[in-house]
Scaffold this active site. Structure first.
Site, PDB file in Angstrom:
ATOM      1  N   CYS A 120       0.838  -1.199   0.000  1.00  0.00           N
ATOM      2  CA  CYS A 120       0.000   0.000   0.000  1.00  0.00           C
ATOM      3  C   CYS A 120       0.864   1.236   0.000  1.00  0.00           C
ATOM      4  O   CYS A 120       1.478   1.562   1.004  1.00  0.00           O
ATOM      5  CB  CYS A 120      -0.920   0.004   1.222  1.00  0.00           C
ATOM      6  SG  CYS A 120      -1.885   1.518   1.380  1.00  0.00           S
ATOM      7  N   GLY A 121       0.917   1.939  -1.114  1.00  0.00           N
ATOM      8  CA  GLY A 121       1.706   3.157  -1.160  1.00  0.00           C
ATOM      9  C   GLY A 121       1.040   4.316  -0.478  1.00  0.00           C
ATOM     10  O   GLY A 121       1.694   5.222   0.026  1.00  0.00           O
TER      11      GLY A 121
END
Length: 286
Positions: free
Chosen positions: A116-117
């Site tokens: 998850c950026g």
């Protein structure tokens, strides 16, 4: 030492209780620290490879830069292992003076995972970015048959996935004038789906191909809010995913003009926003 793949030993079990030992290959995953004009900007977990593209695409996605001309250098000489050998896990980026201002950008945490950026953003207000490369009008662009051929065209190029079974992929395709065919321009793989997209965007930025209008971004997983936003930041017209989009991803597609396609597999797909870009569809304002 950075590696795209690593070898390991595994024990394979089956339902009969038989156990066999064998060699296996895993996708590499290592940290990459990005330093921006001398300050630490973020740390992300990624599969090593195409790291200059990854950094460039990430900065584009974060609205820090808009073109290759904004970058002076991206240097990996600072990353060292304890024994003094270079590991290429630190990227020092120098931008053209005036391109970026930390105070105007706002606070940002310094860790993003390969899963998850978006978790590296300090507040929900910071999530939405304004693009300097708006997509074109929602006019007919591509045929359904051409859309349906994209996942297989991507899968044929997923060499790292074939070797490990543990990475995501993203590819950008240029659509022919008649919409009947789509030419593969670039494909990248990574343990993080957002990293795979950033690598493709970085390729386009470094090749001076922005905005990527009349293109489709095909991804191997689902269509998240973050991936729609990355597509919009590069001016990509259509985002196609083999799995489902999120509700927020569809809302963003409608707002930014990106056509969001999901469940593109086999003989059908769903168009969730701006369906008029698909030949044979009428735009209902969505």
């Amino acid at each position: 030492m950075v590696r795209k793949t690593v070898r390991t030993r595994v024990r394979r079990f089956d339902a009969t209780g038989e156990v066999t030992a064998r060699a296996d290959k895993l996708a590499g995953e290592e940290p990459l620290e990005v330093q921006l004009d001398g300050d630490q900007f973020t740390v992300t977990m990624r599969t090593p490879g195409n790291d200059v593209e990854l950094v460039a695409g990430f900065l584009l996605s974060e609205a820090v830069i808009t073109s290759k001309a904004d970058i002076v250098t991206i240097d990996f000489a600072s990353g060292l292992d304890p024994d003094g050998s270079r590991n290429y896990n630190v990227a020092r980026v120098e931008l053209v003076p005036g391109v970026w201002n930390r105070e105007q950008y706002g606070a940002r945490q310094v860790y993003t995972s390969s899963a998850c950026g978006i978790c590296g953003t300090a507040s929900i207000e910071s999530v939405r970015k304004e693009t300097r490369h708006p997509v074109g009008p929602p006019e007919p662009l591509i045929s359904p048959r051409a859309v349906l051929g994209l996942p297989d065209a991507l899968r044929e190029q997923q060499q790292l996935f074939t070797a490990t079974g543990g990475v995501h992929a993203a590819a950008v395709f240029a659509v022919a004038d008649d919409g009947a065919e789509a030419e593969l321009l670039a494909v990248r793989e990574d343990v993080g789906r957002h990293n795979a997209v950033d690598k493709v965007l970085g390729w386009a930025l470094l090749e001076d191909r922005l905005p990527l209008r009349r293109t489709v971004l095909q991804v191997s997983g689902r269509a998240s809010f973050e991936l729609v936003q990355k597509a919009a930041m590069a001016g990509i017209t259509v985002l196609s995913a083999v799995s489902a989009p999120s509700g927020l991803a569809v809302d963003l597609g409608r707002d930014t003009g990106v056509t969001v396609i999901g469940f593109n597999r086999g003989t059908t797909f769903n168009a969730y926003s701006h369906p008029s870009r698909i030949f044979g569809a009428a735009d209902d304002g969505q």
